[in-house]
Every structure is written in structure tokens, then in C-alpha cells.
Write a protein that holds these residues in place. Structure first.
Motif, PDB file in Angstrom:
ATOM      1  N   TYR A   1       0.802  -1.686   0.074  1.00  0.00           N
ATOM      2  CA  TYR A   1      -0.005   0.322   0.179  1.00  0.00           C
ATOM      3  C   TYR A   1       0.599   1.181   0.114  1.00  0.00           C
ATOM      4  O   TYR A   1       2.132   0.911   0.100  1.00  0.00           O
ATOM      5  N   ILE A   2       0.157   1.899  -0.691  1.00  0.00           N
ATOM      6  CA  ILE A   2       0.984   3.572  -0.846  1.00  0.00           C
ATOM      7  C   ILE A   2       0.835   4.290   0.906  1.00  0.00           C
ATOM      8  O   ILE A   2       0.194   4.287   1.072  1.00  0.00           O
TER       9      ILE A   2
ATOM     10  N   LYS B   1       0.699   8.425   2.113  1.00  0.00           N
ATOM     11  CA  LYS B   1      -0.474   9.312   1.702  1.00  0.00           C
ATOM     12  C   LYS B   1       0.521  10.517   1.057  1.00  0.00           C
ATOM     13  O   LYS B   1       0.463  10.901   0.276  1.00  0.00           O
TER      14      LYS B   1
ATOM     15  N   LEU C   1       0.729   8.967  -2.236  1.00  0.00           N
ATOM     16  CA  LEU C   1      -0.609   9.753  -2.640  1.00  0.00           C
ATOM     17  C   LEU C   1      -0.634  10.639  -3.971  1.00  0.00           C
ATOM     18  O   LEU C   1      -0.704  11.108  -4.344  1.00  0.00           O
TER      19      LEU C   1
ATOM     20  N   THR D   1       1.863  11.119  -6.274  1.00  0.00           N
ATOM     21  CA  THR D   1       1.254  10.641  -7.414  1.00  0.00           C
ATOM     22  C   THR D   1      -0.150  11.833  -7.978  1.00  0.00           C
ATOM     23  O   THR D   1      -0.108  11.584  -9.580  1.00  0.00           O
ATOM     24  N   THR D   2      -0.859  11.699  -7.459  1.00  0.00           N
ATOM     25  CA  THR D   2      -1.989  12.578  -7.632  1.00  0.00           C
ATOM     26  C   THR D   2      -0.595  13.790  -8.579  1.00  0.00           C
ATOM     27  O   THR D   2      -2.063  14.410  -9.310  1.00  0.00           O
TER      28      THR D   2
END
Length: 109
Positions: free
Chosen positions: A61-62, A64, A67, A70-71
Motif C-alpha cells: 500500500y501507498i 499519504k 499518494l 502520484t496525484t
């Protein structure tokens, strides 16, 4: 003699009761030790499973922060696509404008 016999009977009954109680206590101790060993083994297995799950979660899992990065990358790529579409729209508009400005040849019939 009756007193001695009475005393021996009471002592024998007391010893018999004590023997029964001691036997039950030993049996309960043995069962408790076995259950404790079983529960200890289960707790050890649960700790190992939890450690494996933590490792799996960390690998799979990534975070925060990841994420967010990446976003941001996805949003900048979408911004690039938006810019390309806007430029294409401008080009299409220019082509349409140039076609409408060109004089049409009329055929006299």
C-alpha cells in the motif's frame, strides 16, 4: 479402644478427602499448563501473522505522501493534455476561418 478407632476413622476419612482433592488439583494444574502452552503458541502465531501483515501492508500500500506525489504527477499530465486540446481547438478554428475567407468559385451555368 473406641476412641482410637474413632480417631483412626476420622483420620482415614480426612486423608481420603485430601487424596481426592490433591488428585483433582494435580489434574487441573496439568490441564492449565497444557492450555497455557497452547495459548502461548497461538499468541506466538498471532504475533508472526501480524508481523507478516505489517510487512505486506508496507510493501503493497501507498503512503499519504506517495499518494500526494502520484496525484500531483497525474494532475500535471492532465494539464498537459488540456493544453494540447486547447491548441488543437485553436488550430481547427484557424482552418475553419481560412476556409470561409477563401473566395468560392461560382460556375455560371
Amino acid at each position: 479402644m473406641k476412641a482410637v478407632m474413632f480417631f483412626l476413622a476420622v483420620a482415614g476419612a480426612g486423608w481420603g478427602v485430601w487424596w481426592k482433592i490433591d488428585g483433582k488439583v494435580d489434574r487441573v494444574k496439568t490441564e492449565a499448563d497444557k492450555k497455557f502452552a497452547d495459548l502461548s503458541e497461538e499468541a506466538k502465531k498471532a504475533r508472526e501473522d501480524l508481523a507478516e501483515h505489517k510487512l505486506h501492508s508496507a510493501e503493497t500500500y501507498i503512503t499519504k505522501q506517495g499518494l500526494r506525489e502520484t496525484t500531483d504527477q497525474i494532475m500535471s499530465a492532465i494539464g498537459g493534455v488540456k493544453t494540447a486540446v486547447e491548441n488543437m481547438t485553436l488550430r481547427v478554428d484557424r482552418i475553419v476561418e481560412n476556409q470561409s475567407k477563401q473566395p468560392r468559385s461560382t460556375r455560371a451555368g
